[in-house]
Design an enzyme around this catalytic site. Sequence first.
Site, PDB file in Angstrom:
ATOM      1  N   THR A   1      -4.143   1.415  -2.601  1.00 40.78           N
ATOM      2  CA  THR A   1      -3.460   0.116  -2.606  1.00 40.78           C
ATOM      3  C   THR A   1      -4.018  -0.835  -3.661  1.00 40.78           C
ATOM      4  O   THR A   1      -5.154  -0.672  -4.133  1.00 40.78           O
ATOM      5  CB  THR A   1      -3.622  -0.551  -1.215  1.00 40.78           C
ATOM      6  OG1 THR A   1      -2.793  -1.709  -1.140  1.00 40.78           O
ATOM      7  CG2 THR A   1      -5.052  -0.967  -0.934  1.00 40.78           C
TER       8      THR A   1
ATOM      9  N   THR B   1       0.847  -1.183   0.000  1.00 43.77           N
ATOM     10  CA  THR B   1       0.000   0.000   0.000  1.00 43.77           C
ATOM     11  C   THR B   1       0.890   1.242   0.000  1.00 43.77           C
ATOM     12  O   THR B   1       2.065   1.148   0.274  1.00 43.77           O
ATOM     13  CB  THR B   1      -0.850  -0.061   1.279  1.00 43.77           C
ATOM     14  OG1 THR B   1      -1.582  -1.270   1.224  1.00 43.77           O
ATOM     15  CG2 THR B   1      -1.785   1.109   1.419  1.00 43.77           C
TER      16      THR B   1
ATOM     17  N   GLY C   1       0.919  -0.982   5.457  1.00 45.82           N
ATOM     18  CA  GLY C   1       1.282  -1.946   6.492  1.00 45.82           C
ATOM     19  C   GLY C   1       0.169  -2.906   6.865  1.00 45.82           C
ATOM     20  O   GLY C   1       0.246  -3.567   7.904  1.00 45.82           O
TER      21      GLY C   1
HETATM   22  O1  DON Z   1      -7.120  -2.255   3.137  1.00 48.98           O
HETATM   23  C1  DON Z   1      -6.307  -2.823   3.843  1.00 48.98           C
HETATM   24  O2  DON Z   1      -6.321  -2.764   5.056  1.00 48.98           O
HETATM   25  C2  DON Z   1      -5.205  -3.613   3.169  1.00 48.98           C
HETATM   26  N1  DON Z   1      -5.631  -4.060   1.888  1.00 48.98           N
HETATM   27  C3  DON Z   1      -3.992  -2.757   3.101  1.00 48.98           C
HETATM   28  C4  DON Z   1      -2.820  -3.483   2.549  1.00 48.98           C
HETATM   29  C5  DON Z   1      -1.555  -2.844   2.900  1.00 48.98           C
HETATM   30  O3  DON Z   1      -1.475  -1.910   3.648  1.00 48.98           O
HETATM   31  C6  DON Z   1      -0.341  -3.439   2.354  1.00 48.98           C
HETATM   32  N2  DON Z   1       0.824  -2.639   2.692  1.00 48.98           N
HETATM   33  N3  DON Z   1       1.827  -2.773   3.147  1.00 48.98           N
END
Ligand code: DON
Length: 588
Positions: A413, A395, A488
């Site tokens: 993301t 993300t 994250g």
């Molecule tokens: O929406 C969410 O919470 C997840 N799809 C976010 C994914 C994410 O932060 C990946 N990053 N490091």
Amino acid sequence: MKIKVAISTAILGLLVLSSSLSIATSSPDNIFLDKNARFHPVISQLGMVVSQEAIASQVGADILEAGGNAIDAAVATGFALAVTLPRAGNLGGGGFMLVYLADKNKTIAIDYREMAPMGANKDMFLDPQGKVDNQKARFSAQSSGVPGTVGGLLYALDEYGSLSIEEVIKPAIKLASQGFMINHDLSDSLHLSSKRLHSHKASKRYFYKENGDNYLPGDVFIQADLSQTLSRIAEQGRSGFYAGKTADLIVSQMKRSNGLITLKDLANYRVVERQPVCGSYRQHRLCAMPPPSSGGIHLIQMLNILENFDLKKMGHNSSAYIHHLVEAMRSSYADRSLYLGDPDFTPVPVNQLIDKAYAKTLSEQINSQHARISKDVYPGLDKWISSEVTESEETTHFSVWDKQGNIVTNTFTLNFAYGNGIAVEGAGFLLNNEMDDFSAKPGSANGYGLIGGAANAIQPKKRPLSSMTPTILFNSHNKPVLATGSPGGSTIITIALQMILNSTDFNMGIAEATAMPRIHHQWLPDAVYYENGISPDTLKNLKSLGHHVSSKPRVLGSTQSISRKGNNLAGSADPRRQGASAIPQKTK
Ligand code: DON
């Protein structure tokens, strides 16, 4: 030559003298040089853009310089990131944008999260034995929700921007059609994902050299099909993506890869403007993302719990401090698993969850001498779930602040790095695997180890629950003082929490607040995750309090933040991941 050197030395001397004079004569609010800080921000008295990728930050700063507002700059940065940071910047994903409108003193939340296609159903990721098929939920074409990014960015521009679509997309089109120089970060990241991306014909063609080799730092990376898609959006607006040629290309890809998204799903995609969820922490107020993100609710809930303790006295990152943070996180993530989902489908008890009196009862369950056991905190599950929490660089967050005081703080993301790895042939962009953020089966963990139930079950047109937490903090005079957010996965909310605690209770400048080692707990698995820099003594104390401390440190998130003090903006790009940059608006 010598004379030139002497003159420039004299000019430099004058500049140093005048800058020290101006510091000496300005009000304390304008002083930014904190002599005790080990990390320093980028400062501007105009506007600022902070993002994970320097070219995209520069695109935004140039838009500010050209007279655009924070929303124009954010939309331009968002489209640029879709070109220069393909692992997370995207056209094929979704996200959340918080906008503060200075003249109205109002914060609004733009939800452009992906929606489940009409063909989706509750059990779509279960195998014949009723077990979750993680390969299908995370890496198949069916893991893609209907993309929201293009709708979201265009909505923001339409409603709150001042420039035309052509003006804000132009830099992205140029970056895609003429190419840009690959940096170490992109080269490494493509290298790490090469196995997955090589298994899809179009992805291999788009992101690797003709012979399949990896791009190296310094190579120029051109994305001709992506530039055509961006041009269609520039010319036709929303229809340049959700209808016509781009939509046809998405649907053809779905047919080839056995995915679900149809022309009707694309035409039906809706951006939703929502009321942000707002709360207070000691003398500060804050607003963050409401459901379908769980971020705002649980950030406020954890702050409400922690308000009952003297954290300052415990000392930053002491074992007592971390213990109380972990216990607040444990309670909050337990609630997340049961109550949170898409508010258009399931009633979410927002007010109860962010109620100070409820937080007080949760704070009373915290014993300062003992860690609780997660399965006792929430009795709904009789089995320990021990899925490892993993995170890769997926993300991305960016923050923009203009000289009129408007703010955009945005997280978007594809879910995993490069989403499901499937690029749309002919359109040049990757598809998300956001359907894995639904609860495929009650009690089974998603890619971030998060557990959910009926409230987050899959349903056509529903939005999967998210942790993305773009946040704005206000001071006691109700003036915005901080915009932040992070990638994250499940750790996003606890990272935002620590940014706020560092900035408020511990009075750290934004660069210091960013750099401090972070910790994370999410109820299940029952483990304290920590970064390098938390001392062995502290970890030992935590273990003796009964905490299960993860076996090794990891890196938690990558915040891109801006704070304001007096007339100064201070930007801090997180040093945890390469390539991020805070770019101040140039003086004309
Ligand atoms: O929406 C969410 O919470 C997840 N799809 C976010 C994914 C994410 O932060 C990946 N990053 N490091």
